[in-house]
Write a protein that holds these residues in place. Structure first.
Motif, PDB file in Angstrom:
ATOM      1  N   VAL A   9     -23.012  20.477  23.626  1.00  0.00           N
ATOM      2  CA  VAL A   9     -22.607  19.049  23.906  1.00  0.00           C
ATOM      3  C   VAL A   9     -22.973  17.951  22.785  1.00  0.00           C
ATOM      4  N   SER A  10     -24.372  18.270  22.517  1.00  0.00           N
ATOM      5  CA  SER A  10     -24.779  17.401  21.427  1.00  0.00           C
ATOM      6  C   SER A  10     -23.978  17.570  20.176  1.00  0.00           C
ATOM      7  N   VAL A  11     -23.700  18.845  19.579  1.00  0.00           N
ATOM      8  CA  VAL A  11     -23.005  19.065  18.462  1.00  0.00           C
ATOM      9  C   VAL A  11     -21.726  18.601  18.522  1.00  0.00           C
ATOM     10  N   ILE A  12     -20.919  18.622  19.898  1.00  0.00           N
ATOM     11  CA  ILE A  12     -19.867  18.028  20.127  1.00  0.00           C
ATOM     12  C   ILE A  12     -19.509  16.719  19.931  1.00  0.00           C
ATOM     13  N   THR A  13     -20.484  16.121  20.622  1.00  0.00           N
ATOM     14  CA  THR A  13     -20.424  14.497  20.463  1.00  0.00           C
ATOM     15  C   THR A  13     -20.998  14.048  19.069  1.00  0.00           C
ATOM     16  N   GLN A  14     -21.870  14.851  18.175  1.00  0.00           N
ATOM     17  CA  GLN A  14     -21.984  14.382  16.850  1.00  0.00           C
ATOM     18  C   GLN A  14     -20.698  14.589  16.230  1.00  0.00           C
ATOM     19  N   VAL A  15     -19.997  15.742  16.117  1.00  0.00           N
ATOM     20  CA  VAL A  15     -18.718  15.867  15.488  1.00  0.00           C
ATOM     21  C   VAL A  15     -17.567  14.851  15.932  1.00  0.00           C
ATOM     22  N   LEU A  16     -17.497  14.362  17.192  1.00  0.00           N
ATOM     23  CA  LEU A  16     -16.662  13.533  17.532  1.00  0.00           C
ATOM     24  C   LEU A  16     -17.102  11.959  17.226  1.00  0.00           C
ATOM     25  N   LEU A  17     -18.357  11.905  17.082  1.00  0.00           N
ATOM     26  CA  LEU A  17     -18.769  10.507  16.556  1.00  0.00           C
ATOM     27  C   LEU A  17     -18.107  10.477  15.053  1.00  0.00           C
TER      28      LEU A  17
ATOM     29  N   LEU B 229     -23.295   5.964  19.760  1.00  0.00           N
ATOM     30  CA  LEU B 229     -24.455   6.332  19.458  1.00  0.00           C
ATOM     31  C   LEU B 229     -25.298   6.459  20.733  1.00  0.00           C
ATOM     32  N   MET B 230     -25.098   5.930  21.801  1.00  0.00           N
ATOM     33  CA  MET B 230     -25.668   5.887  23.001  1.00  0.00           C
ATOM     34  C   MET B 230     -25.654   7.185  23.536  1.00  0.00           C
ATOM     35  N   ILE B 231     -24.089   7.619  23.675  1.00  0.00           N
ATOM     36  CA  ILE B 231     -24.015   8.928  24.360  1.00  0.00           C
ATOM     37  C   ILE B 231     -24.500   9.926  23.414  1.00  0.00           C
ATOM     38  N   THR B 232     -24.345   9.865  22.037  1.00  0.00           N
ATOM     39  CA  THR B 232     -24.876  11.085  21.397  1.00  0.00           C
ATOM     40  C   THR B 232     -26.465  11.301  21.544  1.00  0.00           C
ATOM     41  N   ASN B 233     -27.088  10.156  21.557  1.00  0.00           N
ATOM     42  CA  ASN B 233     -28.726  10.079  21.997  1.00  0.00           C
ATOM     43  C   ASN B 233     -28.878  10.548  23.183  1.00  0.00           C
ATOM     44  N   ALA B 234     -28.080  10.336  24.325  1.00  0.00           N
ATOM     45  CA  ALA B 234     -28.073  10.899  25.591  1.00  0.00           C
ATOM     46  C   ALA B 234     -28.141  12.557  25.969  1.00  0.00           C
ATOM     47  N   THR B 235     -27.120  12.919  24.950  1.00  0.00           N
ATOM     48  CA  THR B 235     -26.941  14.217  24.890  1.00  0.00           C
ATOM     49  C   THR B 235     -27.598  15.262  23.875  1.00  0.00           C
ATOM     50  N   LYS B 236     -28.833  14.626  23.416  1.00  0.00           N
ATOM     51  CA  LYS B 236     -29.559  15.460  22.372  1.00  0.00           C
ATOM     52  C   LYS B 236     -30.156  16.592  23.225  1.00  0.00           C
ATOM     53  N   GLY B 237     -30.627  16.888  24.412  1.00  0.00           N
ATOM     54  CA  GLY B 237     -31.194  18.014  25.000  1.00  0.00           C
ATOM     55  C   GLY B 237     -30.162  18.949  25.423  1.00  0.00           C
ATOM     56  N   ILE B 238     -29.036  18.740  25.454  1.00  0.00           N
ATOM     57  CA  ILE B 238     -28.068  19.856  25.631  1.00  0.00           C
ATOM     58  C   ILE B 238     -27.262  20.279  24.238  1.00  0.00           C
ATOM     59  N   HIS B 239     -27.768  21.327  23.790  1.00  0.00           N
ATOM     60  CA  HIS B 239     -27.361  21.695  22.276  1.00  0.00           C
ATOM     61  C   HIS B 239     -25.869  21.552  22.114  1.00  0.00           C
TER      62      HIS B 239
END
Length: 73
Positions: free
Chosen positions: A32-40, A20-30
């Motif tokens: 990367v944010s999508v990839i981290t959310q899918v991985l989450l 969740l911290m990683i996903t929150n940290a990558t919010k600004g990079i579109h």
């Protein structure tokens, strides 16, 4: 057995918080944010299945040990 179960679920919780911290940290990079959310989501489901499976196996092992001690075979 309780300590092992606690360790399993504590590791699951810590892993979830880290993701969740990683996903929150990558919010600004579109992208990367999508990839981290899918991985989450994917890794969250897989880690939950693994934790439940390990807990069930420990419960089964605990029941077998209890039956052996009490002579309920």
């Amino acid at each position: 057995m309780r300590v092992e179960k606690f360790k399993i679920w504590f590791a699951w919780l810590c892993g979830g918080v880290i993701w969740l911290m990683i996903t929150n940290a990558t919010k600004g990079i579109h992208i990367v944010s999508v990839i981290t959310q899918v991985l989450l989501v994917i890794l969250g489901i897989l880690s939950t299945i693994a934790a439940v499976t390990m807990t069930r196996r420990l419960n089964r092992k605990d029941d077998e040990a209890r039956k052996e001690v009490l002579g309920d075979l």
